[in-house]
Design a protein around this motif. Structure first.
Motif, PDB file in Angstrom:
ATOM      1  N   LYS A 108       0.755  -1.224  -0.153  1.00 35.03           N
ATOM      2  CA  LYS A 108      -0.072  -0.282  -0.199  1.00 35.03           C
ATOM      3  C   LYS A 108       0.843   1.356  -0.098  1.00 35.03           C
ATOM      4  CE  LYS A 108      -4.570  -1.392   1.244  1.00 35.03           C
ATOM      5  NZ  LYS A 108      -5.616  -0.558   0.847  1.00 35.03           N
ATOM      6  N   ASP A 109       1.995   1.164   0.990  1.00 36.06           N
ATOM      7  CA  ASP A 109       2.732   2.450   0.818  1.00 36.06           C
ATOM      8  C   ASP A 109       3.966   2.388   0.349  1.00 36.06           C
ATOM      9  OD1 ASP A 109       0.685   3.971   2.233  1.00 36.06           O
ATOM     10  OD2 ASP A 109       1.184   2.974   4.093  1.00 36.06           O
ATOM     11  N   SER A 110       4.221   1.433  -0.738  1.00 33.22           N
ATOM     12  CA  SER A 110       5.673   0.875  -1.014  1.00 33.22           C
ATOM     13  C   SER A 110       6.356   2.049  -1.965  1.00 33.22           C
ATOM     14  CB  SER A 110       5.506  -0.260  -2.043  1.00 33.22           C
ATOM     15  OG  SER A 110       4.807   0.165  -3.191  1.00 33.22           O
ATOM     16  N   GLY A 111       5.540   3.019  -2.690  1.00 36.66           N
ATOM     17  CA  GLY A 111       6.122   3.988  -3.546  1.00 36.66           C
ATOM     18  C   GLY A 111       6.520   3.638  -4.724  1.00 36.66           C
ATOM     19  N   ASP A 112       6.625   2.460  -4.860  1.00 33.11           N
ATOM     20  CA  ASP A 112       6.998   1.933  -6.126  1.00 33.11           C
ATOM     21  C   ASP A 112       6.497   2.164  -7.408  1.00 33.11           C
ATOM     22  OD1 ASP A 112       8.918  -0.309  -7.610  1.00 33.11           O
ATOM     23  OD2 ASP A 112       6.806  -0.741  -8.329  1.00 33.11           O
ATOM     24  N   PRO A 113       7.193   3.066  -8.345  1.00 29.74           N
ATOM     25  CA  PRO A 113       6.409   3.823  -9.465  1.00 29.74           C
ATOM     26  C   PRO A 113       5.539   2.533 -10.293  1.00 29.74           C
ATOM     27  CG  PRO A 113       8.645   3.637  -9.927  1.00 29.74           C
ATOM     28  CD  PRO A 113       8.528   3.191  -8.469  1.00 29.74           C
TER      29      PRO A 113
END
Length: 144
Positions: A108-113
């Motif tokens: 949910k909060d990985s920030g992976d593009p």
């Protein structure tokens, strides 16, 4: 309970989130067959050259509930870079599979593009599917 165990048996209890995590810590040379199988399926998905193959691989991957964040990133990347996947992302099975992946707490909060891009696409598909349902409800019983 943990204190009682320590009083009677001496050693501390150490909890692991998964068997894989335990084996990585205590048996570094062991590569789990299941992890290798998942990675191979993800590679096949990324190279999928037909819709039928994509559906079959998604079905196989759906059986695994313990995909790692890295594996989910790779699966999302496959959808972005392989048109065989992106073209059928709205098909029920593929849509549900990807929707389930991006809803996992671990990403949910990985920030992976790539995960963010798939999250946006799945949200758009969800809105389309929801919009279609409400439009159908507004049609009269007899439509000529």
């Amino acid at each position: 309970m943990a204190q009682e165990w320590e009083k009677k048996k001496s050693p501390k209890i150490i909890f692991f989130k998964s068997l894989g995590e335990f084996l990585k810590k205590h048996f570094k040379d062991i590569e789990l067959r299941v992890e290798k199988e998942k990675d191979e399926l993800i590679e096949k998905l990324a190279r999928s050259s037909s819709f039928a193959t994509t559906h079959a691989i998604v079905k196989e991957l759906s059986a695994f509930s313990d995909l790692t964040v890295r594996q989910i990133q790779d699966i999302c990347s496959a959808a972005i870079h392989n048109r065989q996947i992106s073209w059928i992302l709205s098909d029920d099975d593929v849509y549900e599979f990807y929707k389930g992946l991006i809803e996992k707490k671990s990403v949910k909060d990985s920030g992976d593009p790539d995960i963010s891009s798939i999250r946006k696409t799945i949200t758009e598909i969800t809105e389309e599917k929801t919009g279609e349902a409400s439009e159908d409800e507004e049609l009269p019983d007899c439509f000529f």
